[in-house]
Design an enzyme around this catalytic site. Structure first.
Site, PDB file in Angstrom:
ATOM      1  N   GLU A 148       2.927  25.115  27.483  1.00  0.00           N
ATOM      2  CA  GLU A 148       2.437  26.742  27.180  1.00  0.00           C
ATOM      3  C   GLU A 148       2.556  26.939  25.899  1.00  0.00           C
ATOM      4  N   GLY A 149       2.377  25.258  24.414  1.00  0.00           N
ATOM      5  CA  GLY A 149       2.767  25.069  23.229  1.00  0.00           C
ATOM      6  C   GLY A 149       3.817  25.462  23.050  1.00  0.00           C
ATOM      7  N   THR A 150       3.613  23.922  22.553  1.00  0.00           N
ATOM      8  CA  THR A 150       5.408  23.010  21.370  1.00  0.00           C
ATOM      9  C   THR A 150       5.653  23.752  21.556  1.00  0.00           C
ATOM     10  N   HIS A 151       6.701  23.671  20.837  1.00  0.00           N
ATOM     11  CA  HIS A 151       7.282  24.286  19.205  1.00  0.00           C
ATOM     12  C   HIS A 151       6.868  24.100  18.561  1.00  0.00           C
ATOM     13  N   ARG A 172      10.425  28.630  38.550  1.00  0.00           N
ATOM     14  CA  ARG A 172      10.035  29.101  38.116  1.00  0.00           C
ATOM     15  C   ARG A 172       8.683  29.134  37.544  1.00  0.00           C
ATOM     16  N   TRP A 175      -1.889  16.771  33.863  1.00  0.00           N
ATOM     17  CA  TRP A 175      -0.556  17.416  33.484  1.00  0.00           C
ATOM     18  C   TRP A 175      -0.448  18.889  34.269  1.00  0.00           C
ATOM     19  N   LEU A 208      -2.082  32.465  28.302  1.00  0.00           N
ATOM     20  CA  LEU A 208      -0.897  32.315  28.134  1.00  0.00           C
ATOM     21  C   LEU A 208       0.253  32.910  28.017  1.00  0.00           C
ATOM     22  N   ARG A 240      39.447  21.707  33.377  1.00  0.00           N
ATOM     23  CA  ARG A 240      39.709  20.050  33.136  1.00  0.00           C
ATOM     24  C   ARG A 240      40.582  20.191  32.244  1.00  0.00           C
ATOM     25  N   THR A 264       0.150  22.100  36.825  1.00  0.00           N
ATOM     26  CA  THR A 264       1.289  22.546  37.696  1.00  0.00           C
ATOM     27  C   THR A 264       0.327  22.831  38.745  1.00  0.00           C
TER      28      THR A 264
HETATM   29  P1  TGC Z   1      -7.930  30.772  17.468  1.00  0.00           P
HETATM   30  O1  TGC Z   1      -8.641  30.533  16.653  1.00  0.00           O
HETATM   31  O2  TGC Z   1      -6.411  30.055  16.509  1.00  0.00           O
HETATM   32  O3  TGC Z   1      -7.723  31.514  18.361  1.00  0.00           O
HETATM   33  C1  TGC Z   1      -9.212  31.934  19.418  1.00  0.00           C
HETATM   34  C2  TGC Z   1      -8.934  33.386  19.241  1.00  0.00           C
HETATM   35  O4  TGC Z   1      -8.051  33.518  20.169  1.00  0.00           O
HETATM   36  C3  TGC Z   1      -7.559  34.559  19.256  1.00  0.00           C
HETATM   37  N1  TGC Z   1      -5.753  34.246  19.865  1.00  0.00           N
HETATM   38  C4  TGC Z   1      -5.417  34.738  20.882  1.00  0.00           C
HETATM   39  N2  TGC Z   1      -5.340  36.438  21.888  1.00  0.00           N
HETATM   40  C5  TGC Z   1      -4.268  36.147  22.392  1.00  0.00           C
HETATM   41  N3  TGC Z   1      -3.708  35.721  22.431  1.00  0.00           N
HETATM   42  C6  TGC Z   1      -3.392  34.384  22.137  1.00  0.00           C
HETATM   43  N4  TGC Z   1      -1.896  33.945  22.217  1.00  0.00           N
HETATM   44  C7  TGC Z   1      -3.444  33.651  20.990  1.00  0.00           C
HETATM   45  N5  TGC Z   1      -3.943  32.512  20.341  1.00  0.00           N
HETATM   46  C8  TGC Z   1      -5.136  32.830  19.316  1.00  0.00           C
HETATM   47  C9  TGC Z   1      -6.992  34.653  17.973  1.00  0.00           C
HETATM   48  O5  TGC Z   1      -6.707  35.211  17.816  1.00  0.00           O
HETATM   49  C10 TGC Z   1      -8.631  34.302  18.204  1.00  0.00           C
HETATM   50  O6  TGC Z   1      -9.457  35.051  18.090  1.00  0.00           O
HETATM   51  P2  TGC Z   1     -11.079  36.074  17.977  1.00  0.00           P
HETATM   52  O7  TGC Z   1     -10.810  36.953  18.265  1.00  0.00           O
HETATM   53  O8  TGC Z   1     -10.223  35.372  16.074  1.00  0.00           O
HETATM   54  O9  TGC Z   1     -11.886  34.817  18.922  1.00  0.00           O
HETATM   55  O10 TGC Z   1      -7.982  29.409  17.796  1.00  0.00           O
HETATM   56  P3  TGC Z   1      -7.166  27.644  17.800  1.00  0.00           P
HETATM   57  O11 TGC Z   1      -8.444  26.321  18.173  1.00  0.00           O
HETATM   58  O12 TGC Z   1      -7.461  27.194  15.798  1.00  0.00           O
HETATM   59  O13 TGC Z   1      -6.095  27.396  18.527  1.00  0.00           O
HETATM   60  C11 TGC Z   1      -4.688  28.492  18.230  1.00  0.00           C
HETATM   61  C12 TGC Z   1      -3.751  27.187  19.051  1.00  0.00           C
HETATM   62  C13 TGC Z   1      -3.493  26.093  18.316  1.00  0.00           C
HETATM   63  C14 TGC Z   1      -2.439  28.616  18.352  1.00  0.00           C
HETATM   64  C15 TGC Z   1      -4.059  27.419  20.499  1.00  0.00           C
HETATM   65  O14 TGC Z   1      -5.482  26.589  20.678  1.00  0.00           O
HETATM   66  C16 TGC Z   1      -2.799  27.364  21.365  1.00  0.00           C
HETATM   67  O15 TGC Z   1      -2.150  27.594  21.481  1.00  0.00           O
HETATM   68  N6  TGC Z   1      -2.591  26.023  21.332  1.00  0.00           N
HETATM   69  C17 TGC Z   1      -1.561  25.438  22.312  1.00  0.00           C
HETATM   70  C18 TGC Z   1      -2.093  24.957  23.827  1.00  0.00           C
HETATM   71  C19 TGC Z   1      -1.434  25.961  24.995  1.00  0.00           C
HETATM   72  O16 TGC Z   1       0.215  26.830  24.573  1.00  0.00           O
HETATM   73  N7  TGC Z   1      -1.591  24.904  25.960  1.00  0.00           N
HETATM   74  C20 TGC Z   1      -0.534  25.279  27.273  1.00  0.00           C
HETATM   75  C21 TGC Z   1      -1.705  24.832  29.312  1.00  0.00           C
HETATM   76  S1  TGC Z   1      -1.069  26.072  30.463  1.00  0.00           S
HETATM   77  C22 TGC Z   1       0.454  24.725  30.215  1.00  0.00           C
HETATM   78  O17 TGC Z   1       1.108  24.791  29.890  1.00  0.00           O
HETATM   79  C23 TGC Z   1       1.044  25.634  31.242  1.00  0.00           C
HETATM   80  S2  TGC Z   1       2.889  24.625  32.185  1.00  0.00           S
HETATM   81  C24 TGC Z   1       3.060  26.153  33.164  1.00  0.00           C
HETATM   82  C25 TGC Z   1       4.102  26.057  33.768  1.00  0.00           C
HETATM   83  O18 TGC Z   1       4.297  25.045  34.713  1.00  0.00           O
HETATM   84  O19 TGC Z   1       4.874  26.971  34.278  1.00  0.00           O
HETATM   85  P1  FAD Z   2      -0.030  16.993  21.630  1.00  0.00           P
HETATM   86  O1  FAD Z   2      -0.909  18.334  21.905  1.00  0.00           O
HETATM   87  O2  FAD Z   2      -0.558  15.828  21.959  1.00  0.00           O
HETATM   88  O3  FAD Z   2       1.060  17.397  21.123  1.00  0.00           O
HETATM   89  C1  FAD Z   2       2.035  15.765  20.364  1.00  0.00           C
HETATM   90  C2  FAD Z   2       3.415  16.076  19.050  1.00  0.00           C
HETATM   91  O4  FAD Z   2       2.241  16.251  18.275  1.00  0.00           O
HETATM   92  C3  FAD Z   2       3.892  17.288  19.685  1.00  0.00           C
HETATM   93  O5  FAD Z   2       5.451  17.349  19.540  1.00  0.00           O
HETATM   94  C4  FAD Z   2       3.138  18.556  18.970  1.00  0.00           C
HETATM   95  O6  FAD Z   2       4.116  19.859  18.721  1.00  0.00           O
HETATM   96  C5  FAD Z   2       2.521  17.632  17.895  1.00  0.00           C
HETATM   97  N1  FAD Z   2       1.341  18.742  16.784  1.00  0.00           N
HETATM   98  C6  FAD Z   2      -0.039  18.782  17.779  1.00  0.00           C
HETATM   99  N2  FAD Z   2      -0.746  19.120  16.833  1.00  0.00           N
HETATM  100  C7  FAD Z   2      -0.374  19.115  15.692  1.00  0.00           C
HETATM  101  C8  FAD Z   2      -0.327  19.722  14.524  1.00  0.00           C
HETATM  102  N3  FAD Z   2      -1.349  20.870  14.032  1.00  0.00           N
HETATM  103  N4  FAD Z   2       0.964  19.479  13.508  1.00  0.00           N
HETATM  104  C9  FAD Z   2       2.050  19.695  13.818  1.00  0.00           C
HETATM  105  N5  FAD Z   2       2.086  18.929  15.149  1.00  0.00           N
HETATM  106  C10 FAD Z   2       1.963  19.094  15.589  1.00  0.00           C
HETATM  107  N6  FAD Z   2      -1.511  22.473  31.348  1.00  0.00           N
HETATM  108  C11 FAD Z   2      -2.896  23.122  31.433  1.00  0.00           C
HETATM  109  O7  FAD Z   2      -3.451  23.370  31.573  1.00  0.00           O
HETATM  110  N7  FAD Z   2      -1.705  23.793  32.731  1.00  0.00           N
HETATM  111  C12 FAD Z   2      -0.412  23.450  33.807  1.00  0.00           C
HETATM  112  O8  FAD Z   2      -0.433  23.860  34.236  1.00  0.00           O
HETATM  113  C13 FAD Z   2       0.388  22.315  32.548  1.00  0.00           C
HETATM  114  N8  FAD Z   2       1.326  22.570  32.617  1.00  0.00           N
HETATM  115  C14 FAD Z   2       2.077  21.332  32.730  1.00  0.00           C
HETATM  116  C15 FAD Z   2       3.282  20.884  33.473  1.00  0.00           C
HETATM  117  C16 FAD Z   2       4.034  19.704  32.671  1.00  0.00           C
HETATM  118  C17 FAD Z   2       5.286  19.459  33.017  1.00  0.00           C
HETATM  119  C18 FAD Z   2       3.801  19.175  31.347  1.00  0.00           C
HETATM  120  C19 FAD Z   2       4.334  18.600  30.303  1.00  0.00           C
HETATM  121  C20 FAD Z   2       2.885  19.999  30.908  1.00  0.00           C
HETATM  122  C21 FAD Z   2       1.920  20.767  31.270  1.00  0.00           C
HETATM  123  N9  FAD Z   2       0.639  21.040  30.770  1.00  0.00           N
HETATM  124  C22 FAD Z   2      -0.130  21.970  31.218  1.00  0.00           C
HETATM  125  C23 FAD Z   2       0.879  20.555  29.779  1.00  0.00           C
HETATM  126  C24 FAD Z   2       1.018  21.182  27.660  1.00  0.00           C
HETATM  127  O9  FAD Z   2       0.541  22.108  28.023  1.00  0.00           O
HETATM  128  C25 FAD Z   2       0.589  20.098  27.330  1.00  0.00           C
HETATM  129  O10 FAD Z   2       1.671  19.255  27.691  1.00  0.00           O
HETATM  130  C26 FAD Z   2       0.912  21.054  25.594  1.00  0.00           C
HETATM  131  O11 FAD Z   2       0.308  21.989  25.670  1.00  0.00           O
HETATM  132  C27 FAD Z   2       0.814  19.621  24.705  1.00  0.00           C
HETATM  133  O12 FAD Z   2      -0.324  18.488  25.055  1.00  0.00           O
HETATM  134  P2  FAD Z   2       0.121  18.001  24.840  1.00  0.00           P
HETATM  135  O13 FAD Z   2       1.066  17.440  26.110  1.00  0.00           O
HETATM  136  O14 FAD Z   2      -1.345  17.084  24.849  1.00  0.00           O
HETATM  137  O15 FAD Z   2       0.588  17.193  23.279  1.00  0.00           O
END
Ligand code: TGC
Ligand code: FAD
Length: 402
Positions: A382-385, A95, A167, A257, A286, A169
């Site tokens: 995709e954003g921690t819990h 997935r 990290w 995202l 069982r 994928t």
């Molecule tokens: P912030 O100032 O809140 O937001 C910037 C602008 O973006 C807007 N916005 C969004 N728009 C669309 N969708 C969303 N989900 C949005 N979230 C925020 C927001 O309204 C703002 O717009 P504007 O018009 O005012 O400029 O930004 P921030 O820097 O304070 O960060 C906010 C935060 C913490 C929520 C965000 O950065 C976040 O979601 N962090 C988590 C990072 C994350 O999810 N990383 C994922 C990496 S990819 C991955 O993990 C792939 S795994 C894939 C797999 O194998 O399945």
């Molecule tokens: P951190 O941001 O360092 O967080 C560590 C801990 O601190 C967490 O518990 C978090 O919730 C907590 N924390 C952080 N900030 C705060 C706050 N302000 N308040 C309270 N608690 C906080 N990324 C990509 O870009 N592309 C990919 O394809 C991708 N694939 C992935 C595949 C795997 C198997 C994994 C494990 C990760 C992948 N990621 C990818 C990365 C993933 O999106 C990040 O791991 C995730 O966004 C968390 O970032 P971090 O691991 O640096 O943790």
């Protein structure tokens, strides 16, 4: 040993699905049953991504499933969700691959790309002939991608990219990487370098370009059937035409995202339903104490009831958000609630189901421990819990507590 999977529909939610939706789910379920279940434990054990399945998944329309044209299946968001649910019943790694290919690579090309970029990449990605990855996270910036240090500098009719992604994928099997970088040169004061995402842009980087390298990350106890890599970009030159022209700030990757988080909210239900089904069947067979099946004990029934109730609630949430998304009314906070709740629910279900299997639960003879280990990553990526908690907290209170 895998028990036959009958699906899970306690609330008769199938009555809310169209015939097309049920057909899509049936097709995805059959694909998983025939092609994934027989090999997945071995793939997980060996740390092998089942790449051989890509052409068939492409043929079945699983990549970019909810996009229109360019060889994509043009499914609704609910149909796309049902596909994700079935794939994750097989394994979160599969997935994950589909989420990245669809929501994080094809969606940005479709949404922010030029006509030429769409024509060049979407049909091959949809067919599973080409593989994509999404580089947002960096070693120093995970939850806070706005702080990224990867830079893009314009040099004549090219951009030069420098930075490191972590990290990622599918990173080391990808043909194309969607790289998020801050554009240098528009603001020279440096004031927003620390955290602002204003200058973030997306670039298509072919992975055979000079200066680009990908390194597989080994030693994961989670998502072992998925490739995870670090990416290094050292003076990588791409034509100016490789900028995704519609990208404008951090909002652009966050929009991608939403697509993947939405798919995860469905996928987690598949993993949970597999764990629940395994525990239910096992508990019926069982016997402990006076030759009674453990399913006859009240504490076992309590666990099964908790699981069934939470899975049913998760299904309602995913279906409702899917219907909102199809109507163009899903806010990203709705998707955060669904991702946060459903992944938590799946992890708790996996832990409870594992408990019901006793010692057998820790072996690879049953799928539960594999799902549980996978879901630890799904809870983080995709954003921690907790980040989704803060996104929802901000929505409720108007105060950002990040
Ligand atoms: P912030 O100032 O809140 O937001 C910037 C602008 O973006 C807007 N916005 C969004 N728009 C669309 N969708 C969303 N989900 C949005 N979230 C925020 C927001 O309204 C703002 O717009 P504007 O018009 O005012 O400029 O930004 P921030 O820097 O304070 O960060 C906010 C935060 C913490 C929520 C965000 O950065 C976040 O979601 N962090 C988590 C990072 C994350 O999810 N990383 C994922 C990496 S990819 C991955 O993990 C792939 S795994 C894939 C797999 O194998 O399945
Ligand atoms: P951190 O941001 O360092 O967080 C560590 C801990 O601190 C967490 O518990 C978090 O919730 C907590 N924390 C952080 N900030 C705060 C706050 N302000 N308040 C309270 N608690 C906080 N990324 C990509 O870009 N592309 C990919 O394809 C991708 N694939 C992935 C595949 C795997 C198997 C994994 C494990 C990760 C992948 N990621 C990818 C990365 C993933 O999106 C990040 O791991 C995730 O966004 C968390 O970032 P971090 O691991 O640096 O943790």
């Amino acid at each position: 040993m895998a028990f036959k999977f009958p699906g899970f529909d306690f609330l008769n939610l199938d009555s809310q699905l169209s015939e097309d939706e049920i057909l899509v789910r049936r097709t995805a379920r059959a694909f998983v049953e025939d092609n994934v279940i027989p090999i997945i434990e071995e793939c997980f054990r060996e740390g092998r991504f089942p790449r051989e399945l890509m052409p068939l998944m492409g043929e079945l329309g699983f990549f970019g499933a909810n996009l229109q044209g360019y060889g994509c299946a043009g499914m609704s968001n609910v149909e796309y969700g049902l596909v994700m649910q079935e794939l994750e019943r097989g394994d979160s790694g599969l997935r994950s691959f589909a989420s990245v290919q669809s929501g994080l690579v094809m969606y940005p090309i479709f949404t922010f790309g030029s006509d030429e970029q769409k024509r060049n990449w979407l049909p091959a990605l949809a067919a599973g002939e080409k593989i994509g990855c999404f580089g947002l996270t960096e070693p120093g910036f995970g939850s806070n991608p706005g702080g990224m240090t990867t830079r893009a500098r314009r040099a004549g009719d090219e951009y030069v990219l420098n930075g490191e992604k972590m990290w990622i994928t599918s990173g080391s099997i990808a043909d194309i990487a969607v790289i998020w970088a801050k554009l240098d040169g528009e603001h020279q004061d440096g004031a927003d370098d620390q955290n602002s995402g204003e200058r973030v842009r997306g670039f298509l980087v072919e992975t055979n370009r000079s200066g680009f390298s990908a390194h597989e990350i080994h030693g994961k106890w989670s998502l072992r059937a998925s490739v995870t890599s670090s990416l290094v970009l050292q003076d990588v030159r791409v034509p100016a035409a490789n900028l995704l022209p519609g990208t404008a700030g951090l909002k652009s990757p966050l929009m991608c995202l939403n697509q993947a988080r939405y798919g995860i909210s469905w996928g987690a239900i598949g993993a949970a339903a597999d764990c629940y089904n395994t525990a239910l069947q096992y508990a019926g067979a069982r016997k402990q104490f006076r030759g009674q099946p453990i399913a006859s004990h009240q504490l076992i029934q309590q666990k099964l009831v908790w699981m069934a109730t939470e899975i049913a609630k998760a299904q309602l949430l995913a279906l409702h958000v899917g219907r909102l998304k199809d109507a163009g009314k899903a806010a990203h906070q709705h998707i955060s609630m669904a991702k946060r709740n459903n992944v938590w629910m799946a992890l708790e279900t996996a832990r409870m189901a594992r408990d019901i299997l006793g010692a057998n639960g820790v072996t690879e003879d049953f799928p539960i421990m594999r799902h549980m280990m996978n879901l630890e990553s799904v809870k983080t990526y995709e954003g921690t819990h907790d980040i989704h908690t803060l996104i929802l907290g901000q929505q409720l209170t108007g105060i950002a507590a990040f």
